[in-house]
Design a protein around this motif. Structure first.
Motif, PDB file in Angstrom:
ATOM      1  N   GLN A  37       0.829  -1.202   0.000  1.00  0.00           N
ATOM      2  CA  GLN A  37       0.000   0.000   0.000  1.00  0.00           C
ATOM      3  C   GLN A  37       0.868   1.259   0.000  1.00  0.00           C
ATOM      4  N   LEU A  38       2.007   1.223   0.660  1.00  0.00           N
ATOM      5  CA  LEU A  38       2.899   2.378   0.643  1.00  0.00           C
ATOM      6  C   LEU A  38       3.533   2.575  -0.735  1.00  0.00           C
ATOM      7  N   HIS A  39       3.817   1.490  -1.431  1.00  0.00           N
ATOM      8  CA  HIS A  39       4.292   1.601  -2.816  1.00  0.00           C
ATOM      9  C   HIS A  39       3.262   2.341  -3.667  1.00  0.00           C
ATOM     10  N   LYS A  40       2.004   1.992  -3.519  1.00  0.00           N
ATOM     11  CA  LYS A  40       0.945   2.623  -4.308  1.00  0.00           C
ATOM     12  C   LYS A  40       0.812   4.104  -3.954  1.00  0.00           C
ATOM     13  N   LEU A  41       0.962   4.421  -2.665  1.00  0.00           N
ATOM     14  CA  LEU A  41       0.898   5.816  -2.262  1.00  0.00           C
ATOM     15  C   LEU A  41       2.070   6.597  -2.845  1.00  0.00           C
ATOM     16  N   GLY A  42       3.249   5.999  -2.841  1.00  0.00           N
ATOM     17  CA  GLY A  42       4.408   6.674  -3.398  1.00  0.00           C
ATOM     18  C   GLY A  42       4.231   7.010  -4.865  1.00  0.00           C
ATOM     19  N   ALA A  43       3.627   6.107  -5.614  1.00  0.00           N
ATOM     20  CA  ALA A  43       3.421   6.341  -7.045  1.00  0.00           C
ATOM     21  C   ALA A  43       2.417   7.449  -7.312  1.00  0.00           C
ATOM     22  N   ALA A  44       1.505   7.691  -6.348  1.00  0.00           N
ATOM     23  CA  ALA A  44       0.448   8.681  -6.554  1.00  0.00           C
ATOM     24  C   ALA A  44       0.556   9.853  -5.582  1.00  0.00           C
ATOM     25  N   TRP A  45       1.727  10.048  -4.968  1.00  0.00           N
ATOM     26  CA  TRP A  45       1.867  10.994  -3.871  1.00  0.00           C
ATOM     27  C   TRP A  45       1.386  12.398  -4.207  1.00  0.00           C
ATOM     28  N   LEU A  46       1.885  12.973  -5.267  1.00  0.00           N
ATOM     29  CA  LEU A  46       1.549  14.360  -5.592  1.00  0.00           C
ATOM     30  C   LEU A  46       0.053  14.519  -5.853  1.00  0.00           C
ATOM     31  N   LYS A  47      -0.526  13.563  -6.512  1.00  0.00           N
ATOM     32  CA  LYS A  47      -1.968  13.610  -6.787  1.00  0.00           C
ATOM     33  C   LYS A  47      -2.776  13.517  -5.500  1.00  0.00           C
ATOM     34  N   VAL A  48      -2.361  12.643  -4.599  1.00  0.00           N
ATOM     35  CA  VAL A  48      -3.086  12.455  -3.343  1.00  0.00           C
ATOM     36  C   VAL A  48      -3.007  13.714  -2.481  1.00  0.00           C
ATOM     37  N   VAL A  49      -1.827  14.308  -2.395  1.00  0.00           N
ATOM     38  CA  VAL A  49      -1.678  15.529  -1.605  1.00  0.00           C
ATOM     39  C   VAL A  49      -2.508  16.658  -2.193  1.00  0.00           C
ATOM     40  N   ALA A  50      -2.472  16.804  -3.519  1.00  0.00           N
ATOM     41  CA  ALA A  50      -3.253  17.871  -4.155  1.00  0.00           C
ATOM     42  C   ALA A  50      -4.744  17.687  -3.910  1.00  0.00           C
ATOM     43  N   GLN A  51      -5.205  16.463  -3.968  1.00  0.00           N
ATOM     44  CA  GLN A  51      -6.624  16.195  -3.725  1.00  0.00           C
ATOM     45  C   GLN A  51      -6.996  16.506  -2.288  1.00  0.00           C
ATOM     46  N   ALA A  52      -6.127  16.187  -1.349  1.00  0.00           N
ATOM     47  CA  ALA A  52      -6.404  16.481   0.061  1.00  0.00           C
ATOM     48  C   ALA A  52      -6.451  17.982   0.309  1.00  0.00           C
ATOM     49  N   GLN A  53      -5.608  18.745  -0.375  1.00  0.00           N
ATOM     50  CA  GLN A  53      -5.596  20.190  -0.211  1.00  0.00           C
ATOM     51  C   GLN A  53      -6.881  20.829  -0.733  1.00  0.00           C
ATOM     52  N   ARG A  54      -7.388  20.289  -1.844  1.00  0.00           N
ATOM     53  CA  ARG A  54      -8.580  20.894  -2.450  1.00  0.00           C
ATOM     54  C   ARG A  54      -9.816  20.685  -1.606  1.00  0.00           C
ATOM     55  N   GLU A  55      -9.859  19.597  -0.865  1.00  0.00           N
ATOM     56  CA  GLU A  55     -11.022  19.251  -0.052  1.00  0.00           C
ATOM     57  C   GLU A  55     -12.307  19.335  -0.877  1.00  0.00           C
ATOM     58  N   GLU A  56     -12.283  18.765  -2.048  1.00  0.00           N
ATOM     59  CA  GLU A  56     -13.463  18.773  -2.906  1.00  0.00           C
ATOM     60  C   GLU A  56     -14.442  17.716  -2.410  1.00  0.00           C
ATOM     61  N   ARG A  57     -15.573  18.165  -1.961  1.00  0.00           N
ATOM     62  CA  ARG A  57     -16.586  17.257  -1.441  1.00  0.00           C
ATOM     63  C   ARG A  57     -17.916  17.592  -2.085  1.00  0.00           C
ATOM     64  N   PRO A  58     -18.691  16.594  -2.464  1.00  0.00           N
ATOM     65  CA  PRO A  58     -20.022  16.885  -2.995  1.00  0.00           C
ATOM     66  C   PRO A  58     -20.903  17.505  -1.929  1.00  0.00           C
ATOM     67  N   LEU A  59     -21.864  18.303  -2.358  1.00  0.00           N
ATOM     68  CA  LEU A  59     -22.806  18.890  -1.417  1.00  0.00           C
ATOM     69  C   LEU A  59     -23.671  17.799  -0.814  1.00  0.00           C
ATOM     70  N   PRO A  60     -24.069  17.963   0.439  1.00  0.00           N
ATOM     71  CA  PRO A  60     -24.938  16.962   1.067  1.00  0.00           C
ATOM     72  C   PRO A  60     -26.215  16.754   0.263  1.00  0.00           C
ATOM     73  N   GLN A  61     -26.582  15.516   0.134  1.00  0.00           N
ATOM     74  CA  GLN A  61     -27.803  15.149  -0.576  1.00  0.00           C
ATOM     75  C   GLN A  61     -28.778  14.502   0.411  1.00  0.00           C
ATOM     76  N   PRO A  62     -30.073  14.540   0.112  1.00  0.00           N
ATOM     77  CA  PRO A  62     -31.047  13.890   1.002  1.00  0.00           C
ATOM     78  C   PRO A  62     -30.681  12.424   1.220  1.00  0.00           C
ATOM     79  N   ASP A  63     -30.815  11.996   2.447  1.00  0.00           N
ATOM     80  CA  ASP A  63     -30.470  10.628   2.813  1.00  0.00           C
ATOM     81  C   ASP A  63     -31.719   9.763   2.730  1.00  0.00           C
TER      82      ASP A  63
END
Length: 372
Positions: A175-201
Motif C-alpha cells: 500500500q505504501l508503494h501505491k501511495l508513493g506512485a500517486a503521492w503528488l496527486k493524493v496531496v493535491a486532492q487532500a488540499q482541495r477538499e473537494e466534497r459533494p454537497l450533502p444530498q437527502p439521505d
C-alpha cells in the motif's frame, strides 16, 4: 480504580478525530490523538485540548492516519500552533517514508516537516511545522522510518514503558508503494477538499438485517485510504482496534497475523473503530470474523456520504458472536434507527450516542481493566 482505555470520538463531521487515553493507577494517562477531522474541526479540537488538566497536558503520540482532508484538516493548525509542544511523537507516513525513488529523493534531515508534507509546501499563515525547540519528532518510535506491517500479515509492536502495547495492523508495504506512485496527486486532492454537497439521505427500513448483511461487497480503491495507519492498542487487559480508513482485507490480514503469532484462531477485542466511517466497502464479514468485538464505534455525521452504511452495521450486528454495543458520535435520523426498541429487541444489540447536554463532546467509551 481507573479503567484501562478511554476512547473519545469528537464530533468531526464526516471525519475522524479520536482522543485515546490509556489509564494508570498511579501517574498521568498515556495519550494518543488520532487525526484531526476536516478543517472546521480545529476550533473544537483546540478547545478540547486546552481543557486538559493544567498540570497534565501532554499528548504522547499524534497519529495522522493518512492524507485525506477529513483526517488532516484539523491536524495542520494543531501542528502549527503552540499546542504542538505538548506532542511527544508524530506518527505519519510522509513522502520521505515511502518506498521507491520518490521516497528516497527527500529526507527529514534536509528540512522536510510534517506540515510542509501535509500541505505540499508551507502556505501563508502556516508555520513550517516546527516547535520552538526544533522540528516536530516524527516516527521516532519506529526509528524515523515508515510505519507499516513490515510484511504481509506481519507483526510490528511498540511497547510503551508503563503504558500500552501498540501493534501496527495497516498499511502494508504494498500500500505504501501505491501511495508513493500517486503521492503528488493524493496531496493535491487532500488540499482541495473537494466534497459533494450533502444530498437527502434515503433510509431503507431495517427489517431484515441478515438480507442486508449478505449483499455483495463493493471494493474501496482509494490509494489514500489503503495507506491508512491502523493499530491495535492493548493496555491492562483491554484492547481496541483503531482503523482509520484502512482496507478491510488489509486489516483482516494484519489482525489474523497477530492472532496466528499468539496461537489464536481469532483475535477477540473489546472495541473496534469501524474503518472508513462504517463504509460497506471496508467493513466486511471476513474482517469482523477475524477480530470480533464487544463494542463498535462509528465516526461520521453522515451528511455527505451517508455513513455508516446500513449494510456495514447489519454485518456487525448479525455477525458478532454475542450482541454488540454500537457507539455513534452523532445522533441523527440514520443512526438513531439502530436504537429502535423493536430492532434491539430482535437482535439484542445496544446503541449509544453523545450526551445531548454536551453536543460538542462526542461519545466516550471507557473500557475496564481485564485480568486473567
Amino acid at each position: 480504580m481507573p479503567g484501562a482505555i478511554r476512547i473519545e470520538l469528537l464530533p468531526a463531521r464526516l471525519g475522524d478525530c479520536l482522543l485515546v487515553e490509556c489509564l494508570r493507577e498511579d501517574g498521568r494517562p498515556w495519550r494518543m490523538l488520532i487525526d484531526g477531522g476536516p478543517p472546521d474541526t480545529w476550533p473544537l479540537l483546540e478547545a478540547r485540548l486546552r481543557r486538559m488538566p493544567a498540570d497534565d497536558q501532554a499528548i504522547d503520540v499524534a497519529v495522522i492516519t493518512h492524507i485525506d482532508s477529513d483526517h488532516i484538516g484539523g491536524m495542520i493548525p494543531l501542528l502549527s500552533s503552540d499546542l504542538a509542544s505538548r506532542i511527544g511523537d508524530v506518527w505519519f507516513n510522509g513522502r520521505t517514508h515511502l518506498p521507491g525513488d520518490q521516497g528516497r529523493a527527500r529526507s527529514i534531515d534536509q528540512g522536510e516537516t510534517v506540515v510542509s508534507t501535509l500541505t505540499g509546501g508551507a502556505r501563508p499563515g502556516l508555520a513550517a511545522g516546527k516547535m520552538a525547540g526544533g522540528p516536530l519528532p516524527w516516527n521516532t518510535a519506529f526509528g524515523g522510518g515508515a510505519i507499516d506491517t513490515a510484511a504481509p500479515a506481519g507483526v510490528v509492536e511498540v511497547s510503551i514503558p508503563g503504558g500500552p502495547t501498540i501493534t501496527v495492523v495497516s498499511p502494508t508495504l504494498t500500500q505504501l508503494h501505491k501511495l508513493g506512485a500517486a503521492w503528488l496527486k493524493v496531496v493535491a486532492q487532500a488540499q482541495r477538499e473537494e466534497r459533494p454537497l450533502p444530498q437527502p439521505d434515503v433510509l431503507e427500513p431495517l427489517t431484515d438485517l441478515q438480507a442486508l448483511a449478505s449483499r455483495p461487497t463493493v471494493k474501496d480503491t482509494s490509494v489514500a485510504n489503503g495507506s491508512s495507519i491502523a493499530v491495535l492498542v492493548e493496555h491492562r487487559g483491554a484492547s481496541a482496534v483503531l482503523s482509520g480508513d484502512a482496507f478491510g482485507p488489509v486489516l483482516a490480514a494484519g489482525l489474523a497475523g497477530i492472532a496466528k503469532a499468539r496461537g489464536l484462531k481469532r483475535l477477540e477485542v473489546d472495541a473496534f473503530k469501524l474503518p472508513h466511517h462504517g463504509s460497506q466497502a471496508n467493513v466486511t464479514g471476513a474482517l469482523l470474523a477475524t477480530a470480533p468485538a464487544g463494542n463498535y464505534l462509528v465516526s461520521s455525521n453522515g451528511d455527505v456520504f451517508h455513513h455508516p452504511d446500513d449494510i456495514a452495521l447489519a454485518r456487525v450486528v448479525t455477525g458478532a458472536p454475542s450482541p454488540p454495543a454500537l457507539w455513534f458520535n452523532y445522533r441523527n435520523a440514520r443512526t438513531e434507527r439502530w436504537a429502535d426498541p423493536a430492532l434491539t429487541g430482535r437482535y439484542g444489540h445496544t446503541a449509544h450516542f453523545p450526551d445531548p447536554a454536551q453536543p460538542d463532546a462526542g461519545v466516550v467509551l471507557e473500557l475496564p481493566v481485564r485480568t486473567g
